[in-house]
Design an enzyme around this catalytic site. Sequence first.
Site, mmCIF file in Angstrom:
data_model
loop_
_atom_site.group_PDB
_atom_site.id
_atom_site.type_symbol
_atom_site.label_atom_id
_atom_site.label_comp_id
_atom_site.label_asym_id
_atom_site.label_seq_id
_atom_site.Cartn_x
_atom_site.Cartn_y
_atom_site.Cartn_z
ATOM 1 N N HIS A 150 0.848 -1.200 0.000
ATOM 2 C CA HIS A 150 0.000 0.000 0.000
ATOM 3 C C HIS A 150 0.885 1.251 0.000
ATOM 4 O O HIS A 150 0.681 2.175 -0.792
ATOM 5 C CB HIS A 150 -0.925 -0.020 1.220
ATOM 6 C CG HIS A 150 -1.568 1.292 1.536
ATOM 7 N ND1 HIS A 150 -2.617 1.811 0.788
ATOM 8 C CD2 HIS A 150 -1.317 2.208 2.519
ATOM 9 C CE1 HIS A 150 -2.982 2.978 1.312
ATOM 10 N NE2 HIS A 150 -2.206 3.251 2.343
ATOM 11 N N ASP A 197 7.150 22.187 -25.674
ATOM 12 C CA ASP A 197 7.079 20.827 -25.107
ATOM 13 C C ASP A 197 8.124 20.749 -23.999
ATOM 14 O O ASP A 197 8.783 21.745 -23.682
ATOM 15 C CB ASP A 197 7.371 19.763 -26.200
ATOM 16 C CG ASP A 197 6.727 18.422 -25.861
ATOM 17 O OD1 ASP A 197 6.904 17.948 -24.727
ATOM 18 O OD2 ASP A 197 6.030 17.852 -26.716
ATOM 19 N N TRP A 233 7.528 -0.261 3.951
ATOM 20 C CA TRP A 233 8.108 0.399 2.773
ATOM 21 C C TRP A 233 9.524 0.875 3.032
ATOM 22 O O TRP A 233 10.271 1.155 2.106
ATOM 23 C CB TRP A 233 7.209 1.555 2.318
ATOM 24 C CG TRP A 233 7.438 2.848 3.054
ATOM 25 C CD1 TRP A 233 7.089 3.120 4.341
ATOM 26 C CD2 TRP A 233 8.076 4.035 2.541
ATOM 27 N NE1 TRP A 233 7.457 4.393 4.677
ATOM 28 C CE2 TRP A 233 8.061 4.987 3.582
ATOM 29 C CE3 TRP A 233 8.633 4.388 1.320
ATOM 30 C CZ2 TRP A 233 8.596 6.262 3.438
ATOM 31 C CZ3 TRP A 233 9.168 5.670 1.178
ATOM 32 C CH2 TRP A 233 9.146 6.584 2.223
ATOM 33 N N SER A 285 12.933 6.231 -13.269
ATOM 34 C CA SER A 285 11.851 7.010 -13.876
ATOM 35 C C SER A 285 11.777 8.401 -13.252
ATOM 36 O O SER A 285 11.669 9.417 -13.957
ATOM 37 C CB SER A 285 10.524 6.264 -13.682
ATOM 38 O OG SER A 285 9.445 7.109 -13.929
ATOM 39 N N SER A 286 11.849 8.456 -11.916
ATOM 40 C CA SER A 286 11.752 9.751 -11.229
ATOM 41 C C SER A 286 12.924 10.648 -11.586
ATOM 42 O O SER A 286 12.759 11.855 -11.800
ATOM 43 C CB SER A 286 11.753 9.552 -9.712
ATOM 44 O OG SER A 286 10.625 8.850 -9.329
ATOM 45 N N HIS A 296 13.225 11.614 4.117
ATOM 46 C CA HIS A 296 12.606 12.863 4.543
ATOM 47 C C HIS A 296 12.422 13.855 3.405
ATOM 48 O O HIS A 296 11.322 14.386 3.240
ATOM 49 C CB HIS A 296 13.286 13.496 5.748
ATOM 50 C CG HIS A 296 12.333 14.479 6.356
ATOM 51 N ND1 HIS A 296 11.277 14.096 7.146
ATOM 52 C CD2 HIS A 296 12.173 15.804 6.160
ATOM 53 C CE1 HIS A 296 10.529 15.142 7.426
ATOM 54 N NE2 HIS A 296 11.057 16.194 6.849
ATOM 55 N N GLU A 301 11.897 13.060 0.522
ATOM 56 C CA GLU A 301 10.799 12.446 -0.236
ATOM 57 C C GLU A 301 9.442 12.994 0.222
ATOM 58 O O GLU A 301 8.534 13.207 -0.584
ATOM 59 C CB GLU A 301 10.859 10.918 -0.066
ATOM 60 C CG GLU A 301 9.664 10.144 -0.593
ATOM 61 C CD GLU A 301 9.540 10.175 -2.112
ATOM 62 O OE1 GLU A 301 10.559 10.434 -2.787
ATOM 63 O OE2 GLU A 301 8.427 9.948 -2.613
ATOM 64 N N TYR A 307 8.882 15.965 1.193
ATOM 65 C CA TYR A 307 8.718 17.290 0.572
ATOM 66 C C TYR A 307 8.550 17.177 -0.930
ATOM 67 O O TYR A 307 7.961 18.047 -1.557
ATOM 68 C CB TYR A 307 9.876 18.208 0.984
ATOM 69 C CG TYR A 307 9.799 18.451 2.465
ATOM 70 C CD1 TYR A 307 8.834 19.309 2.972
ATOM 71 C CD2 TYR A 307 10.581 17.747 3.361
ATOM 72 C CE1 TYR A 307 8.678 19.484 4.330
ATOM 73 C CE2 TYR A 307 10.438 17.902 4.722
ATOM 74 C CZ TYR A 307 9.483 18.774 5.200
ATOM 75 O OH TYR A 307 9.312 18.926 6.549
ATOM 76 N N SER A 366 -1.112 27.299 -4.511
ATOM 77 C CA SER A 366 -0.723 28.699 -4.746
ATOM 78 C C SER A 366 -1.241 29.228 -6.088
ATOM 79 O O SER A 366 -1.280 30.439 -6.299
ATOM 80 C CB SER A 366 0.806 28.845 -4.713
ATOM 81 O OG SER A 366 1.304 28.435 -3.478
ATOM 82 N N HIS A 419 15.238 12.473 12.708
ATOM 83 C CA HIS A 419 14.073 12.525 13.607
ATOM 84 C C HIS A 419 13.155 11.313 13.389
ATOM 85 O O HIS A 419 12.263 11.075 14.181
ATOM 86 C CB HIS A 419 13.305 13.849 13.459
ATOM 87 C CG HIS A 419 12.614 14.058 12.150
ATOM 88 N ND1 HIS A 419 12.576 15.275 11.512
ATOM 89 C CD2 HIS A 419 11.911 13.217 11.347
ATOM 90 C CE1 HIS A 419 11.893 15.169 10.391
ATOM 91 N NE2 HIS A 419 11.481 13.930 10.262
ATOM 92 N N HIS A 420 13.397 10.562 12.300
ATOM 93 C CA HIS A 420 12.642 9.329 12.080
ATOM 94 C C HIS A 420 13.186 8.182 12.914
ATOM 95 O O HIS A 420 12.612 7.095 12.917
ATOM 96 C CB HIS A 420 12.698 8.925 10.600
ATOM 97 C CG HIS A 420 11.975 9.886 9.703
ATOM 98 N ND1 HIS A 420 10.640 9.763 9.403
ATOM 99 C CD2 HIS A 420 12.395 11.001 9.060
ATOM 100 C CE1 HIS A 420 10.269 10.743 8.604
ATOM 101 N NE2 HIS A 420 11.320 11.514 8.382
ATOM 102 N N THR A 438 7.161 27.001 6.535
ATOM 103 C CA THR A 438 5.823 26.470 6.258
ATOM 104 C C THR A 438 4.772 27.468 6.752
ATOM 105 O O THR A 438 3.758 27.709 6.081
ATOM 106 C CB THR A 438 5.619 25.104 6.940
ATOM 107 O OG1 THR A 438 6.746 24.274 6.623
ATOM 108 C CG2 THR A 438 4.363 24.412 6.450
ATOM 109 N N LYS A 484 4.200 30.184 4.320
ATOM 110 C CA LYS A 484 3.302 29.786 3.220
ATOM 111 C C LYS A 484 1.840 29.849 3.656
ATOM 112 O O LYS A 484 0.999 30.410 2.955
ATOM 113 C CB LYS A 484 3.648 28.359 2.757
ATOM 114 C CG LYS A 484 4.948 28.323 1.989
ATOM 115 C CD LYS A 484 5.147 26.981 1.340
ATOM 116 C CE LYS A 484 6.155 27.080 0.226
ATOM 117 N NZ LYS A 484 5.722 27.889 -0.903
ATOM 118 N N ARG A 506 1.594 0.482 15.349
ATOM 119 C CA ARG A 506 1.264 0.356 13.930
ATOM 120 C C ARG A 506 1.747 -0.996 13.406
ATOM 121 O O ARG A 506 2.464 -1.715 14.097
ATOM 122 C CB ARG A 506 1.887 1.506 13.123
ATOM 123 C CG ARG A 506 3.391 1.590 13.231
ATOM 124 C CD ARG A 506 3.944 2.868 12.652
ATOM 125 N NE ARG A 506 3.893 2.881 11.198
ATOM 126 C CZ ARG A 506 4.734 3.563 10.416
ATOM 127 N NH1 ARG A 506 5.699 4.313 10.969
ATOM 128 N NH2 ARG A 506 4.638 3.537 9.113
#
Lengths: 533, 36
Positions: free
Chosen positions: A79, A108, A144, A171-172, A255, A257, A259, A270, A304-305, A330, A333, A452
Amino acid sequence: MTTAVADTHEHHDDHGPAKGIGRWLFSTNHKDIGTMYLIFSLTMFFIGGAMAMVIRSELAVPGLQFVHPEFFNSMTTMHALIMVFGAVMPAFVGLANWMIPLMIGAPDMALPRMNNWSFWILPVAFGILLSTLFMPGGGPASGWTMYPPLVLQTGDAFPFLIFSVHLMGLSSIMGAINVIVTIINMRAPDMTLLKMPMFVWTWLITAYLLIAVMPVLAGAVTMLLTDQFFGTSFFLAAGGGDPVMFQHIFWFFGHPEVYIMILPAFGVVSEIIPTFARKKLFGHDSMVYAASCIAFLSFIVWAHHMFTVGMPLTGQLFFMFATMLIAVPTGVKIFNWVATMWRGAMTFETPMLFSLAFVFLFTIGGFSGLMLAIAPADIQYHDTYFVVAHFHYVLVPGSVFAIMAGAYYWLPKWTGHMYNETLGKVHFWASTIFVNLTFFPMHFLGLAGMPRRIPDYSTQFADFNTMASIGAFGFGLSQLIFVWVLVTARKGEKATDRVWEGSHGLEWTVPSPAPYHTFDTPPKARIANESFE
Amino acid sequence: MDDAERRKKIRRTTLIVAAIAIAFYVGFIMMGVLRS
């Protein structure tokens, strides 16, 4: 305003889109490729969503109901991988493909053939990943994050998992190279960097993040592969390796990722809020600096993870304060979006509703993130449902709502027809009610201590879990309304070129639907910029 | 900017960005090699 467009498609009357399947297989057109990315992403949303339904069915009441615990773990792992790499990221790449050339006045993407490759690698990668569910030993079930040594216990699926992650990364990276090269080299002559629309800016920053961190993930999984098959011991303690090093490397990718999945969402919102507030975006340049600041900070907060692995006090303090610092840009924004709406002539069409919900609900996810940043508190929250609540608030009413907002906002430009506004609003309200019913109770579950990644739990957690499961099914079914809106999109009234009364920018100067070829002759960005001043 | 010059700039930007990506890939694996 349409002068720049008038001569754009007359050269191409003789060669429009190819006929049949070849148009899609071999397309180098940014609009076709954008459409394919968006359709692929929607398909993955439903596949990943079906896995979420398996998870929520199992957790609806205490005890083991429907699936074996091993399969449950496989579902949580798949998932996440599908939603992160197959749904959210490709959706934003699809929006980028469609809108960036239109917004900067480019004919293009700069590297159209690589664009085709970037897309077609994805179905292969996810075909491989999904095929692991049918292999001996089942699909990957280590989460994951693929932490060793647990991930090395994966059965036959392991090399396929690693190969598919490599392909997703490839790909990314190719997509990110294309975005950077396009924005740097293909802008309309008058469009200086600080005149670029916010969606383009946030994507430029996101693309740099991708370039820096996707290879890091690829490096980490390459080392996992060699540990498993080639006798190395990068992460195996028995051979002198360090499993914690994998966590450091993974989260150096992981991390930023986060963002990568939220900065383009900031860009979409925006664009939308000024349109429906009928005002210019408040503090455009400060938004650019804030996004850049968030991107920089995302590289120095990874640990921090992993506060619970044990680290020196100075390390904990550094990562705690650096993480809290992210709240400042943040906050800039959020303040700017609110200031844009302040005394604006606001209307509440579906894209605006999704954007407003984004601002409010993403902030809830941000605040729970701040709570998790506090090292001593995090040691209590770690691996509980509070974390699950936090990142789902950031990703669902955050990223996914922004994708929905963008889809509704630009759909008339893509199809040439207005979508059914009533159905759009029903979709919005159903999604908003059910998303909160799903994820808000998870905060309480986490604070009460529910871990979890478990298929069963103590009866004290039963009520909130039942609520979350009802919410999840409601949210999943609500998305069928969106599919119906898409299916019936061409039946709506004809859209004007400008579509929305308050819209501004080059993309609204082309006809609706956008012709197959646009901006063969570079437009004058000044025309679009002045249109709102 | 004429077409040839734009192509040259596109090629140069592509190479620079691709080099950054490869450097991160190789760099992090090298870090793993040096640490283990």
